[in-house]
Design a protein around this motif. Structure first.
Motif, PDB file in Angstrom:
ATOM      1  N   HIS A 186      -7.750 -25.715 -40.669  1.00 46.90           N
ATOM      2  CA  HIS A 186      -8.176 -26.526 -39.519  1.00 46.90           C
ATOM      3  C   HIS A 186      -8.020 -25.700 -38.246  1.00 46.90           C
ATOM      4  CE1 HIS A 186      -7.987 -30.504 -41.688  1.00 46.90           C
ATOM      5  NE2 HIS A 186      -7.209 -29.795 -42.471  1.00 46.90           N
ATOM      6  N   GLN A 219      -5.899 -27.045 -35.222  1.00 46.65           N
ATOM      7  CA  GLN A 219      -4.471 -27.256 -35.448  1.00 46.65           C
ATOM      8  C   GLN A 219      -3.653 -25.973 -35.299  1.00 46.65           C
ATOM      9  OE1 GLN A 219      -3.997 -29.431 -39.170  1.00 46.65           O
ATOM     10  NE2 GLN A 219      -5.615 -30.868 -38.616  1.00 46.65           N
ATOM     11  N   LEU A 248       2.390 -36.921 -44.389  1.00 45.13           N
ATOM     12  CA  LEU A 248       0.997 -36.819 -43.925  1.00 45.13           C
ATOM     13  C   LEU A 248       0.564 -37.852 -42.875  1.00 45.13           C
ATOM     14  CD1 LEU A 248      -1.872 -35.579 -44.108  1.00 45.13           C
ATOM     15  CD2 LEU A 248      -2.299 -37.139 -46.004  1.00 45.13           C
ATOM     16  N   TRP A 254       2.472 -37.657 -39.671  1.00 49.58           N
ATOM     17  CA  TRP A 254       2.188 -36.350 -39.043  1.00 49.58           C
ATOM     18  C   TRP A 254       0.820 -36.374 -38.358  1.00 49.58           C
ATOM     19  CZ3 TRP A 254      -1.637 -32.764 -40.675  1.00 49.58           C
ATOM     20  CH2 TRP A 254      -1.563 -31.481 -40.111  1.00 49.58           C
ATOM     21  N   LEU A 255      -0.161 -36.971 -39.020  1.00 45.34           N
ATOM     22  CA  LEU A 255      -1.490 -37.077 -38.405  1.00 45.34           C
ATOM     23  C   LEU A 255      -1.407 -37.877 -37.107  1.00 45.34           C
ATOM     24  CD1 LEU A 255      -3.768 -37.772 -41.542  1.00 45.34           C
ATOM     25  CD2 LEU A 255      -3.786 -35.711 -40.128  1.00 45.34           C
ATOM     26  N   THR A 294      -1.175 -34.522 -34.990  1.00 48.41           N
ATOM     27  CA  THR A 294      -2.517 -33.973 -35.212  1.00 48.41           C
ATOM     28  C   THR A 294      -3.582 -34.671 -34.372  1.00 48.41           C
ATOM     29  OG1 THR A 294      -1.744 -33.656 -37.455  1.00 48.41           O
ATOM     30  CG2 THR A 294      -4.075 -33.240 -37.053  1.00 48.41           C
ATOM     31  N   ARG A 316     -13.496 -36.498 -42.789  1.00 48.01           N
ATOM     32  CA  ARG A 316     -12.117 -36.005 -42.706  1.00 48.01           C
ATOM     33  C   ARG A 316     -11.329 -36.312 -43.988  1.00 48.01           C
ATOM     34  NH1 ARG A 316      -8.847 -35.058 -37.957  1.00 48.01           N
ATOM     35  NH2 ARG A 316      -7.154 -33.930 -38.904  1.00 48.01           N
ATOM     36  N   PHE A 317     -11.259 -37.558 -44.337  1.00 50.46           N
ATOM     37  CA  PHE A 317     -10.816 -38.026 -45.657  1.00 50.46           C
ATOM     38  C   PHE A 317     -11.291 -39.462 -45.775  1.00 50.46           C
ATOM     39  CE2 PHE A 317      -5.998 -39.170 -44.672  1.00 50.46           C
ATOM     40  CZ  PHE A 317      -6.330 -39.698 -43.442  1.00 50.46           C
ATOM     41  N   HIS A 344     -10.538 -33.871 -48.002  1.00 53.74           N
ATOM     42  CA  HIS A 344      -9.190 -33.908 -48.584  1.00 53.74           C
ATOM     43  C   HIS A 344      -9.184 -34.901 -49.743  1.00 53.74           C
ATOM     44  CE1 HIS A 344      -8.445 -32.659 -44.348  1.00 53.74           C
ATOM     45  NE2 HIS A 344      -7.498 -31.917 -44.882  1.00 53.74           N
ATOM     46  N   GLU A 375      -3.684 -36.235 -51.635  1.00 52.04           N
ATOM     47  CA  GLU A 375      -2.679 -35.312 -51.090  1.00 52.04           C
ATOM     48  C   GLU A 375      -1.278 -35.915 -51.099  1.00 52.04           C
ATOM     49  OE1 GLU A 375      -3.704 -34.133 -47.123  1.00 52.04           O
ATOM     50  OE2 GLU A 375      -1.911 -32.901 -46.819  1.00 52.04           O
ATOM     51  N   HIS A 383      -6.088 -30.015 -51.769  1.00 50.59           N
ATOM     52  CA  HIS A 383      -4.833 -30.591 -52.263  1.00 50.59           C
ATOM     53  C   HIS A 383      -4.851 -31.033 -53.729  1.00 50.59           C
ATOM     54  CE1 HIS A 383      -3.512 -30.005 -48.267  1.00 50.59           C
ATOM     55  NE2 HIS A 383      -4.392 -30.868 -47.778  1.00 50.59           N
ATOM     56  N   SER A 393       1.286 -26.058 -47.029  1.00 50.08           N
ATOM     57  CA  SER A 393       1.113 -27.384 -46.448  1.00 50.08           C
ATOM     58  C   SER A 393       1.804 -28.443 -47.298  1.00 50.08           C
ATOM     59  CB  SER A 393      -0.394 -27.671 -46.362  1.00 50.08           C
ATOM     60  OG  SER A 393      -0.659 -29.029 -46.260  1.00 50.08           O
ATOM     61  N   LEU A 414       4.716 -30.872 -45.594  1.00 43.77           N
ATOM     62  CA  LEU A 414       4.562 -32.323 -45.431  1.00 43.77           C
ATOM     63  C   LEU A 414       5.176 -33.070 -46.616  1.00 43.77           C
ATOM     64  CD1 LEU A 414       0.926 -32.620 -43.973  1.00 43.77           C
ATOM     65  CD2 LEU A 414       3.082 -32.337 -42.758  1.00 43.77           C
ATOM     66  N   ALA A 452      -0.914 -27.931 -41.071  1.00 45.72           N
ATOM     67  CA  ALA A 452       0.136 -28.402 -41.977  1.00 45.72           C
ATOM     68  C   ALA A 452       0.770 -27.186 -42.647  1.00 45.72           C
ATOM     69  CB  ALA A 452      -0.422 -29.387 -42.993  1.00 45.72           C
TER      70      ALA A 452
HETATM   71  N1  GUN Z   1      -5.885 -35.439 -44.415  1.00 44.36           N
HETATM   72  C1  GUN Z   1      -6.702 -35.876 -43.423  1.00 44.36           C
HETATM   73  N2  GUN Z   1      -6.643 -35.070 -42.348  1.00 44.36           N
HETATM   74  C2  GUN Z   1      -5.793 -34.095 -42.674  1.00 44.36           C
HETATM   75  C3  GUN Z   1      -5.330 -32.943 -41.970  1.00 44.36           C
HETATM   76  O1  GUN Z   1      -5.697 -32.671 -40.817  1.00 44.36           O
HETATM   77  N3  GUN Z   1      -4.428 -32.163 -42.628  1.00 44.36           N
HETATM   78  C4  GUN Z   1      -4.009 -32.444 -43.899  1.00 44.36           C
HETATM   79  N4  GUN Z   1      -3.134 -31.635 -44.483  1.00 44.36           N
HETATM   80  N5  GUN Z   1      -4.419 -33.514 -44.566  1.00 44.36           N
HETATM   81  C5  GUN Z   1      -5.302 -34.319 -43.959  1.00 44.36           C
END
Ligand code: GUN
Ligand code: FE
Length: 435
Positions: free
Chosen positions: A70, A73, A85, A88-89, A93, A198-199, A225, A228, A266, A291, A295, A320
């Motif tokens: 990323h 980041q 995760l 942290w987001l 993030t 993004r996810f 992603h 994860e 992941h 990562s 996390l 991460a």
């Molecule tokens: N899942 C969604 N966004 C992210 C991200 O920015 N980093 C990680 N590691 N997982 C995510």
């Protein structure tokens, strides 16, 4: 700049397969028209007139392929590792990524990121930006200038994020994506777009459906992603009650392999059904061990994936993952596989050094085509590492020198030259931290 046709002399190491690592001391590596002609112990007569780059005594390796990183980041890597995760987001993030709406912020932040990537042993990368079109285009322009070959994705998000990091609705997100593709169309020969939900959590069904259509219509690859973190997987099932597994949420919209080249980062908690789907759809797994440790996500069962024949590469997952060093990520892949074997399932042998080296080069390289090896016909990506200072008093065999260089992260200190598809990437390599 020496272009396209030349010979490098040095101590050459490269993978031929998952388990077969070739190490040739004082060998000759030939580049013609940006493609490897192979490695030779004695230079064949037909190449004798080509320019010779003498890197005797140095390691000559395929460039590293970072399959998941990323760019925005980079600015805050190394903090917030006390969180898992989703927190942290939310805490680190998303507030940082909001800043990339401002082109002045993005310009400085991405300049530093690209500078660091240029000085790394990475020659190819698959990159996330943010939702912002203008700063994504700026990043692509800078990466194009760097000489690296990359995929870059403008991120799509239309829910479960702060208002400032959420596109108004699916329609807006899709319009921005199409506008982005139109803006960059034909502009960057080495910096290609990749569709980037993004996810699942940050995309509505409508957005995913639209992105699947865009990917097919424009014939573009996909990155995202997958599985994860346990809380993330739980939330995915709440938001997508009809999806039989996390991956099914992408697959039902044509965002999970088959005709669409796809890489998922992941895959720590992939169920048997999801693993089957990854395999059958030909989805690449981007293993991000650094990562996953930071996390506390868990350990992806990479040996299982390799046994099944799943395509696997390695990603740093900055931020991460705190380091852009692919040597570090490669090493972490070995180390977490040892913990997995000891603590989780003894049936799965740890990764051997050769195997992790393959993953960081040929494994991820396949996402770009014939990339990641010096076998004849592979695109010529090479890095030269002057490991003299690491040798100390010992005259280690070449294979051991390589292993030490990787474990000691020699890519962050001793990179001497870098070539991408036969073009030399000039940088002040000796000066990694101070300029
Ligand atoms: N899942 C969604 N966004 C992210 C991200 O920015 N980093 C990680 N590691 N997982 C995510
Ligand atoms: Fe990531």
């Amino acid at each position: 700049m020496i272009n396209d046709n030349f010979v490098i002399k040095g101590d050459i190491c490269y993978s031929k397969s998952l388990t077969d690592l070739e190490c040739i001391k004082n060998g000759y590596l030939v580049c013609k028209d940006g493609v490897s002609e192979g490695v030779f112990e004695k230079l064949p007569a037909e190449y004798i007139d080509l320019a010779l780059i003498d890197c005797s005594g140095m390691l000559v390796l395929p460039g590293m392929v970072d399959l998941h990183i990323h760019a925005p980041q980079f600015t805050f890597r190394g903090i917030g590792m006390n969180l898992e995760l989703l927190d942290w987001l939310k805490t680190y993030t998303f507030p940082e990524e909001i800043k990339y709406k401002d082109p002045d912020y993005a310009r400085v932040a991405y300049r530093d990121f690209v500078k660091k990537m240029k000085k790394s042993a990475t020659t190819r990368a698959v990159v996330f930006s943010t939702i912002h079109r203008q700063s994504t285009e700026m990043l692509m322009e800078m990466l194009e200038e760097s000489g690296l070959i990359t995929y870059v994705g403008k991120v799509n998000m239309d829910r479960e994020a702060p208002k400032a990091l959420k596109e108004n609705d699916a329609e807006t997100s899709l319009e921005e994506t199409v506008a982005w593709l139109s803006d960059i169309s034909g502009k960057f020969p080495h910096t290609k777009p990749i569709i980037t939900p993004r996810f699942l959590i940050s995309c509505t069904d409508e957005l995913l459906e639209g992105l699947g259509k865009v990917a097919r219509e424009y014939d573009l690859p996909v990155q995202s992603h997958l599985s994860e973190n346990p809380e993330e997987v739980k939330l995915v099932h709440e938001l997508f009650p009809t999806a039989s597994c996390y991956g099914d949420g992408y697959d039902m919209y044509g965002l999970f392999g088959k005709d669409v080249k796809t890489v998922m980062a992941h895959c720590v908690y992939s169920t048997d059904e999801e693993v089957d789907r990854i395999l059958n759809n030909g989805v690449f797994v981007a293993h991000c061990p650094t990562s996953n440790m930071n996390l506390a996500s868990g350990i992806a069962p990479i040996r299982k994936y390799l046994n099944l024949g799943i395509k696997v590469g390695i990603g740093t997952d900055i931020g991460a993952g705190e380091s852009e060093s692919m040597f570090r990520a490669l090493c972490d892949a070995i180390q977490v596989s040892k913990l997995y074997s000891r603590l989780v399932d003894k049936a799965y042998k740890p990764l051997a050094f050769e195997e992790a080296f393959f993953l960081a080069t040929m494994g991820g390289g396949e996402f770009f085509g014939k990339v990641g090896s010096f076998e004849k016909g592979y695109e010529f990506d090479a890095v030269v590492i002057d490991d003299f200072e690491l040798s100390g008093l010992n005259d280690f065999p070449l294979r051991s020198r390589l292993e030490r260089a990787v474990y000691l992260e020699a890519d962050t200190m001793y990179l001497s030259k870098k070539f991408v598809k036969g073009r030399e990437v000039k940088a002040d390599y000796g000066n990694q931290y101070f300029d």
